[in-house]
Write a protein that holds these residues in place. Structure first.
Motif, PDB file in Angstrom:
ATOM      1  N   ALA A 188      13.393  51.064 136.560  1.00 47.93           N
ATOM      2  CA  ALA A 188      13.329  49.609 136.549  1.00 47.93           C
ATOM      3  C   ALA A 188      12.850  49.114 137.901  1.00 47.93           C
ATOM      4  CB  ALA A 188      14.709  49.039 136.238  1.00 47.93           C
ATOM      5  N   GLY A 189      12.033  48.064 137.875  1.00 45.65           N
ATOM      6  CA  GLY A 189      11.576  47.457 139.119  1.00 45.65           C
ATOM      7  C   GLY A 189      12.284  46.145 139.384  1.00 45.65           C
ATOM      8  N   HIS A 190      12.009  45.153 138.543  1.00 42.19           N
ATOM      9  CA  HIS A 190      12.549  43.807 138.734  1.00 42.19           C
ATOM     10  C   HIS A 190      12.550  43.113 137.382  1.00 42.19           C
ATOM     11  CE1 HIS A 190      13.397  40.040 140.842  1.00 42.19           C
ATOM     12  NE2 HIS A 190      12.324  39.475 140.326  1.00 42.19           N
ATOM     13  N   ARG A 191      13.661  42.498 137.025  1.00 44.56           N
ATOM     14  CA  ARG A 191      13.782  41.687 135.810  1.00 44.56           C
ATOM     15  C   ARG A 191      13.513  42.468 134.531  1.00 44.56           C
ATOM     16  NH1 ARG A 191      10.244  36.697 135.808  1.00 44.56           N
ATOM     17  NH2 ARG A 191      11.541  36.321 133.969  1.00 44.56           N
ATOM     18  N   THR A 192      13.746  43.787 134.554  1.00 45.70           N
ATOM     19  CA  THR A 192      13.539  44.630 133.376  1.00 45.70           C
ATOM     20  C   THR A 192      14.550  45.763 133.409  1.00 45.70           C
ATOM     21  OG1 THR A 192      11.164  44.173 133.521  1.00 45.70           O
ATOM     22  CG2 THR A 192      11.839  45.927 132.036  1.00 45.70           C
ATOM     23  N   ALA A 193      15.242  45.988 132.290  1.00 45.02           N
ATOM     24  CA  ALA A 193      16.230  47.055 132.210  1.00 45.02           C
ATOM     25  C   ALA A 193      15.555  48.406 132.013  1.00 45.02           C
ATOM     26  CB  ALA A 193      17.187  46.785 131.055  1.00 45.02           C
ATOM     27  N   LEU A 194      16.276  49.468 132.349  1.00 38.92           N
ATOM     28  CA  LEU A 194      15.713  50.808 132.237  1.00 38.92           C
ATOM     29  C   LEU A 194      15.394  51.164 130.788  1.00 38.92           C
ATOM     30  CD1 LEU A 194      14.871  53.450 133.548  1.00 38.92           C
ATOM     31  CD2 LEU A 194      17.280  54.140 133.564  1.00 38.92           C
ATOM     32  N   ASP A 195      16.258  50.796 129.847  1.00 35.95           N
ATOM     33  CA  ASP A 195      15.962  51.059 128.437  1.00 35.95           C
ATOM     34  C   ASP A 195      14.657  50.392 128.020  1.00 35.95           C
ATOM     35  OD1 ASP A 195      18.243  52.568 128.066  1.00 35.95           O
ATOM     36  OD2 ASP A 195      19.405  50.948 127.144  1.00 35.95           O
ATOM     37  N   THR A 196      14.479  49.149 128.438  1.00 35.86           N
ATOM     38  CA  THR A 196      13.253  48.418 128.111  1.00 35.86           C
ATOM     39  C   THR A 196      12.047  49.072 128.772  1.00 35.86           C
ATOM     40  OG1 THR A 196      14.552  46.375 128.030  1.00 35.86           O
ATOM     41  CG2 THR A 196      12.166  46.147 128.097  1.00 35.86           C
ATOM     42  N   ALA A 197      12.207  49.506 130.019  1.00 41.08           N
ATOM     43  CA  ALA A 197      11.108  50.155 130.735  1.00 41.08           C
ATOM     44  C   ALA A 197      10.649  51.415 130.003  1.00 41.08           C
ATOM     45  CB  ALA A 197      11.543  50.489 132.156  1.00 41.08           C
ATOM     46  N   CYS A 198      11.592  52.204 129.504  1.00 46.93           N
ATOM     47  CA  CYS A 198      11.227  53.421 128.777  1.00 46.93           C
ATOM     48  C   CYS A 198      10.539  53.091 127.456  1.00 46.93           C
ATOM     49  CB  CYS A 198      12.468  54.271 128.532  1.00 46.93           C
ATOM     50  SG  CYS A 198      13.126  55.048 130.022  1.00 46.93           S
ATOM     51  N   ALA A 199      11.018  52.063 126.772  1.00 45.78           N
ATOM     52  CA  ALA A 199      10.398  51.668 125.507  1.00 45.78           C
ATOM     53  C   ALA A 199       8.964  51.194 125.721  1.00 45.78           C
ATOM     54  CB  ALA A 199      11.232  50.574 124.841  1.00 45.78           C
ATOM     55  N   HIS A 200       8.733  50.401 126.750  1.00 48.41           N
ATOM     56  CA  HIS A 200       7.368  49.974 127.076  1.00 48.41           C
ATOM     57  C   HIS A 200       6.486  51.185 127.378  1.00 48.41           C
ATOM     58  CE1 HIS A 200       7.272  45.581 127.240  1.00 48.41           C
ATOM     59  NE2 HIS A 200       8.478  45.592 127.772  1.00 48.41           N
ATOM     60  N   THR A 201       7.009  52.114 128.149  1.00 49.06           N
ATOM     61  CA  THR A 201       6.211  53.267 128.555  1.00 49.06           C
ATOM     62  C   THR A 201       5.763  54.082 127.350  1.00 49.06           C
ATOM     63  OG1 THR A 201       7.391  53.352 130.672  1.00 49.06           O
ATOM     64  CG2 THR A 201       6.183  55.319 130.002  1.00 49.06           C
ATOM     65  N   LEU A 202       6.657  54.296 126.401  1.00 49.14           N
ATOM     66  CA  LEU A 202       6.284  55.049 125.195  1.00 49.14           C
ATOM     67  C   LEU A 202       5.193  54.326 124.408  1.00 49.14           C
ATOM     68  CD1 LEU A 202       9.584  56.491 123.682  1.00 49.14           C
ATOM     69  CD2 LEU A 202       7.617  57.769 124.558  1.00 49.14           C
ATOM     70  N   LEU A 203       5.318  53.017 124.252  1.00 46.03           N
ATOM     71  CA  LEU A 203       4.305  52.276 123.504  1.00 46.03           C
ATOM     72  C   LEU A 203       2.956  52.268 124.217  1.00 46.03           C
ATOM     73  CD1 LEU A 203       6.334  49.186 122.230  1.00 46.03           C
ATOM     74  CD2 LEU A 203       5.561  51.157 120.905  1.00 46.03           C
ATOM     75  N   LEU A 204       2.985  52.325 125.532  1.00 49.93           N
ATOM     76  CA  LEU A 204       1.747  52.308 126.316  1.00 49.93           C
ATOM     77  C   LEU A 204       1.096  53.682 126.428  1.00 49.93           C
ATOM     78  CD1 LEU A 204       2.958  49.948 129.185  1.00 49.93           C
ATOM     79  CD2 LEU A 204       1.200  49.390 127.488  1.00 49.93           C
ATOM     80  N   ALA A 205       1.771  54.707 125.952  1.00 53.49           N
ATOM     81  CA  ALA A 205       1.245  56.081 126.048  1.00 53.49           C
ATOM     82  C   ALA A 205       1.199  56.745 124.678  1.00 53.49           C
ATOM     83  CB  ALA A 205       2.111  56.884 127.009  1.00 53.49           C
ATOM     84  N   PRO A 206       0.409  56.211 123.742  1.00 53.69           N
ATOM     85  CA  PRO A 206       0.398  56.769 122.387  1.00 53.69           C
ATOM     86  C   PRO A 206      -0.331  58.104 122.273  1.00 53.69           C
ATOM     87  CG  PRO A 206      -1.236  55.029 122.553  1.00 53.69           C
ATOM     88  CD  PRO A 206      -0.469  55.029 123.857  1.00 53.69           C
ATOM     89  N   ARG A 207      -1.254  58.392 123.220  1.00 50.64           N
ATOM     90  CA  ARG A 207      -2.083  59.598 123.084  1.00 50.64           C
ATOM     91  C   ARG A 207      -2.022  60.525 124.290  1.00 50.64           C
ATOM     92  NH1 ARG A 207      -8.035  57.944 122.051  1.00 50.64           N
ATOM     93  NH2 ARG A 207      -8.207  60.216 121.851  1.00 50.64           N
ATOM     94  N   TYR A 208      -1.780  59.961 125.448  1.00 51.39           N
ATOM     95  CA  TYR A 208      -1.830  60.736 126.682  1.00 51.39           C
ATOM     96  C   TYR A 208      -0.493  60.645 127.414  1.00 51.39           C
ATOM     97  CZ  TYR A 208      -6.825  60.479 125.755  1.00 51.39           C
ATOM     98  OH  TYR A 208      -8.063  60.561 125.162  1.00 51.39           O
TER      99      TYR A 208
END
Length: 230
Positions: A188-208
């Motif tokens: 987490a950086g700022h104004r975002t929870a770690l669970d949310t950060a991981c969920a965003h990361t998975l959606l942003l990395a569908p192939r690589y």
């Protein structure tokens, strides 16, 4: 491409930079969930250096969080603002990154940094620093852990293992974005929870392995640097 100068009053030595970290760290917001994954826009930021010439180029690439279509991008080039000191890399990168973000026509809903937020020895990596200065929700997705190790990690996409400090605090997570591929390290950086950060990361990395935001910002900043030093 925006040409930048080092901001007036920017820290020039390690002692001053450490003092600024201490001051700004108290402003990090950790009790907000953050933007819902798959909605709005997400910006990836990255930098490239020419150390011989002392030049840094930054890129910001904004994508639609659902389709990952690029909706806007910008670059900024300038002189390196700070010497290389582990743990203080934000002071080298932020003037260019901030200039690239300011060149966007609208603020993104989330910023993904190629680096650390809470998973930093002083709990104030680039993602946290950037979030505090801009007010934007931000997360760090790093290629390697900085000083924190983790236990065994499952082989499947979405498997995680906590990164823990000596006091037991979970400062981030190793996250497997692709089966059998080396994980990334999310915090987490700022104004975002770690669970949310991981969920965003998975959606942003569908192939690589890396988020598309990081991949595209990496390519764009390298192109901007090459053009600048010609």
């Amino acid at each position: 491409m925006t040409i930048i100068d080092i901001p007036e009053g920017w820290p020039a030595d390690e002692a001053r930079a450490l003092a600024v970290q201490d001051e700004l760290r108290a402003r990090v917001v950790l009790d907000e969930t953050g933007p819902e994954p798959g909605t709005g826009t997400v910006a990836g930021v990255d930098v490239a250096y020419d150390d011989v010439r002392g030049v840094v180029a930054a890129a910001a690439v904004v994508v639609d969080a659902r389709t990952l279509t690029v909706v806007e991008e910008s670059t900024a080039v300038g002189k390196v603002a700070f010497p290389y000191v582990p743990g203080l890399l934000a002071f080298r990168e932020l003037p260019a990154v901030l200039a690239a973000l300011r060149s966007l026509t609208r603020a993104p809903g989330l910023v993904v940094c190629d680096g650390y937020g809470r998973a930093h020895p002083r709990r104030f990596g680039l993602a946290s620093h950037l979030g505090v200065l801009t007010g934007l929700p931000s997360i760090g997705v790093a290629k390697n852990p900085f000083v924190f190790g983790h236990g065994e990690l499952g082989p499947h996409r979405g498997d995680t293992a906590p990164l823990r400090a000596d006091d037991g605090e979970e400062v981030g997570r190793a996250l497997r974005t692709q089966p059998g591929v080396k994980p990334v390290y999310v915090s987490a950086g700022h104004r975002t929870a770690l669970d949310t950060a991981c969920a965003h990361t998975l959606l942003l990395a569908p192939r690589y392995r890396l988020p598309e935001t990081t991949r595209r910002a990496d390519r764009l900043c390298r192109e901007a640097l090459a053009a600048a030093v010609l």
